[in-house]
Design a protein around this motif. Structure first.
Motif, short mmCIF file in Angstrom:
data_model
loop_
_atom_site.label_atom_id
_atom_site.label_comp_id
_atom_site.label_asym_id
_atom_site.label_seq_id
_atom_site.Cartn_x
_atom_site.Cartn_y
_atom_site.Cartn_z
N ASP A 1 0.84 -1.21 0.00
CA ASP A 1 0.00 0.00 0.00
C ASP A 1 0.87 1.25 0.00
OD1 ASP A 1 -2.44 -1.37 0.03
OD2 ASP A 1 -2.39 -1.57 2.21
N ALA A 2 1.96 1.21 0.75
CA ALA A 2 2.87 2.36 0.80
C ALA A 2 3.45 2.63 -0.59
CB ALA A 2 4.01 2.09 1.79
N ILE A 3 3.87 1.58 -1.29
CA ILE A 3 4.43 1.74 -2.63
C ILE A 3 3.40 2.37 -3.57
CG2 ILE A 3 5.18 0.45 -4.68
CD1 ILE A 3 6.54 -1.52 -2.67
N THR A 4 2.16 1.92 -3.47
CA THR A 4 1.09 2.49 -4.32
C THR A 4 0.95 3.98 -4.08
OG1 THR A 4 -0.12 0.38 -4.37
CG2 THR A 4 -1.37 2.40 -4.85
N GLU A 5 0.94 4.38 -2.82
CA GLU A 5 0.75 5.80 -2.50
C GLU A 5 1.98 6.62 -2.88
OE1 GLU A 5 -2.09 7.05 -1.72
OE2 GLU A 5 -2.99 5.04 -1.59
N PHE A 6 3.16 6.07 -2.66
CA PHE A 6 4.39 6.79 -3.03
C PHE A 6 4.46 6.97 -4.55
CE2 PHE A 6 6.48 4.95 1.01
CZ PHE A 6 6.14 6.08 1.74
N GLN A 7 4.02 5.95 -5.29
CA GLN A 7 4.01 6.06 -6.75
C GLN A 7 3.05 7.15 -7.21
OE1 GLN A 7 6.13 4.32 -8.81
NE2 GLN A 7 5.37 5.79 -10.33
N LYS A 8 1.92 7.26 -6.56
CA LYS A 8 0.96 8.33 -6.87
C LYS A 8 1.61 9.69 -6.66
CE LYS A 8 -3.31 5.91 -5.53
NZ LYS A 8 -4.42 5.90 -4.53
N PHE A 9 2.31 9.82 -5.54
CA PHE A 9 2.98 11.09 -5.23
C PHE A 9 3.99 11.44 -6.33
CE2 PHE A 9 6.26 13.77 -3.59
CZ PHE A 9 5.63 14.63 -2.70
N ILE A 10 4.82 10.48 -6.71
CA ILE A 10 5.86 10.72 -7.71
C ILE A 10 5.26 11.12 -9.05
CG2 ILE A 10 7.70 9.60 -9.03
CD1 ILE A 10 8.16 7.86 -6.46
N GLU A 11 4.18 10.46 -9.44
CA GLU A 11 3.54 10.76 -10.71
C GLU A 11 2.88 12.14 -10.71
OE1 GLU A 11 0.89 7.51 -11.29
OE2 GLU A 11 2.49 6.09 -11.81
N LYS A 12 2.29 12.51 -9.58
CA LYS A 12 1.58 13.79 -9.50
C LYS A 12 2.50 14.96 -9.19
CE LYS A 12 -2.78 11.77 -7.86
NZ LYS A 12 -3.73 11.67 -6.72
N HIS A 13 3.60 14.70 -8.47
CA HIS A 13 4.46 15.80 -8.00
C HIS A 13 5.94 15.51 -8.27
CE1 HIS A 13 0.74 16.87 -5.93
NE2 HIS A 13 0.75 15.69 -5.35
#
Length: 212
Positions: A64-76
């Motif tokens: 779950d952490a990886i999923t959220e971190f990936q979202k952050f990287i893609e958006k910001h």
């Protein structure tokens, strides 16, 4: 929805931290998710997106952490916290026993954010990871490169210490002692400097000698 009030994000963060302190992580994550979903353009959105990943990481829910971190990287991708988020994502992969992916991310941090404080951390972690994988020559090469690139970083104290240990275990005690002394000389106030002094003392004591 959390309209315009600039106090809203701080209030939400306070509630979040309180829930975390009480062990109510799911509610804290729900609050952060709601803020990001309803205020995607807010300057606070990256803060909450990062926090969601961190809460999953702290809870050892690494996928779950990886999923959220990936979202952050893609958006910001240009956010100042992106190198740290990438670092935490790599650590999540390590905890999931996926060292190859972790190494790939550490390489990306060094390549994309070479001046970030997370670049030497990524390099050190990569070297230690190769040590864990018993690829000693690769680990030694990376740790040596790190001490050359970041000679004044305290992280280089650990890198130098680990290189000395590699040599000592190989039976190259002369080279090992030289490296221990170098760590002691350059980083005398660090734990690695203290450990180097101890290792030198133990070596001479075991051989009935005194360190000169």
């Amino acid at each position: 929805n959390y309209p315009g009030s600039e106090l809203a994000p701080e209030a939400i963060k306070s509630v979040q931290y309180s829930l975390m302190a009480l062990g109510r992580e799911t509610e804290a994550i729900d609050i952060a998710n709601k803020y990001v979903a309803t205020n995607p353009e807010s300057p606070f959105a990256p803060v909450f997106q990062k926090k969601i990943g961190e809460m999953f990481f702290q809870g050892k829910k690494y996928n779950d952490a990886i999923t959220e971190f990936q979202k952050f990287i893609e958006k910001h991708p240009s956010d100042e916290n992106t190198p740290e988020v990438m670092y935490l994502m790599a650590k999540s992969h390590i905890n999931l026993n996926n060292p190859e992916k972790a190494i790939e991310i550490f390489d990306a941090i060094q390549r994309t954010y070479p001046k970030s404080e997370w670049a030497p951390m990524a390099m050190l972690e990569k070297g230690l990871l190769y040590l864990d994988l018993a690829n000693i020559n690769k680990a030694d090469s990376i740790l040596a490169e790190m001490t050359e690139k970041y000679p004044q970083s305290e992280l280089s104290a650990q890198a130098g210490f680990e290189r000395a240990i590699i040599r000592y275990r190989r039976g190259d005690t002369t080279s090992a002692i030289e490296l221990f002394r170098e760590v002691k000389r350059i980083f005398p106030e660090t734990d690695w400097g203290d450990q180097s002094i101890y290792r030198i003392a133990m070596h001479y004591r075991a051989n009935g000698q005194y360190d000169s």
